[in-house]
Write a protein that holds these residues in place. Structure first.
Motif: not given
Ligand code: DC
Length: 335
Positions: A92-96
């Protein structure tokens, strides 16, 4: 881009059961990781060989996960494997930092969810232990035990009762009559001294220095360490202090030692103090830190020291979230 892992088990090998379990698992991943379906790039499924009646990828498409690439595969039959288990890897596209999700019978795959485990974090004052530990505890869903608060409560008792903390027998007597408890309210540690919530009163510079002093008494340490071990045995928790990895929990699997230069640690404490209306100058804070370092590192019993098997993190130039992420990833590597 992040890889999020997860798994669940299905109650029976039927299309309905598989559809429901896949839906529950994917919605939990979305929810825990605060994602939109459109953030998901691909989902890979693998299921144990006893799942034959439906493709998990098809179940995902039917649950609304149709804009990403989907792929299902079958695992080999392995003795002792979980029954009817579906695993996923979601890109998934996420920085977390990823929140991995294990549901139903698959919870057993995650020792950090099912077994009691402890994380030891030691280091000098101002190295960032308490802020970091609070956040790591929150992320892992475990308790944060601030062991310094216990030594601080004894120091406060000396101040309140106007006792001579330099007199060993006086402190011994005080310790035998102290009513010290640690409780948790809304996930926050509350320190109770003779029934009174002293969580804020123990944070003054005077109490900080005195805590370092009284913590050098072997009888004080013996009592506090036994309380700490009792809590750690029953509950998964992260403990911060000076001697957790070396003395309180020497066999702990996860040990960290946080450090930072005295100037940076003093700057952090100075800013904190200023925000709380503390009148100490930067130089006074720095001197206190240096004096406390000296006392904590040079006492005869369980001095502040990095355990040989602890991971050392210099927090001088790291943000709080970088330190938290580093600790969580090291724990997940070993779990
Ligand atoms: O972590 P803190 O600053 O709240 O701790 C206050 C003092 O208590 C510290 O200077 C030394 C002592 N302490 C200790 O000796 N062992 C611990 N496990 C925790 C704190």
């Amino acid at each position: 881009m992040k890889a999020i892992r997860g798994a669940t088990t299905v109650s029976e090998d039927s299309p309905l059961s598989i559809r429901e379990s896949v839906r529950e698992l994917l919605l939990s991943v979305i929810d825990a990781n605060r994602l939109q379906i459109s953030d998901i790039v691909c989902i890979m499924f693998s299921s144990t060989a006893d799942i034959k009646s439906y493709y998990p990828a098809k179940a995902a498409r039917e649950a609304g996960f149709s804009s990403c690439a989907l792929y299902s595969s079958l695992e080999p039959e392995i003795d002792g494997a979980l029954e009817r288990c579906i695993r996923i890897m979601v890109l998934a596209d996420t920085d977390s930092a990823p929140e991995h999700i294990y549901l139903n019978g698959a919870k057993g795959l995650r020792k950090d969810i099912t077994a009691v485990y402890n994380v030891a974090v030691d280091g000098p004052a101002g190295s960032g232990k308490s802020t970091v530990c609070r956040l790591v505890a929150e992320k892992l869903g475990i308790l944060y035990l601030d062991t310094g608060a216990m030594y601080r409560a004894i120091a406060l008792k000396c101040v309140k009762d106007k006792k001579d903390y330099g007199d060993k027998d006086v402190v011994k007597h005080l310790l035998n009559n102290i009513d010290l408890k640690v409780e948790y309210r809304n996930g926050r540690q509350i320190t109770l001294l003779d029934g009174e919530d002293v969580s804020d009163l123990i944070r003054t510079p005077q109490v900080s220095m005195l805590a370092s002093y009284v913590s050098a008494y072997s009888f004080v340490r013996a009592k506090m360490v036994s309380l700490q071990r009792e809590i750690a045995k029953k509950t998964s928790c992260i403990l911060d202090g000076r001697d957790i990895g070396t003395n309180v929990l020497p066999n702990c699997k996860f040990k960290f030692y946080l450090n930072a230069s005295p100037q940076i640690r003093a700057k952090r404490r100075y800013e904190e103090g200023k925000a709380q209306g503390n009148a100490q100058t930067f130089n006074q804070v720095l001197n206190d830190i240096l004096e406390r370092d000296f006392q904590d590192k040079n006492r005869a019993v369980a001095p502040l020291k990095k355990a040989d098997d602890a991971v050392e993190i210099d927090t001088s130039n790291l943000t709080v979230s970088e330190v938290v992420a580093e600790i969580i990833s090291k724990i997940q590597e070993k779990i």
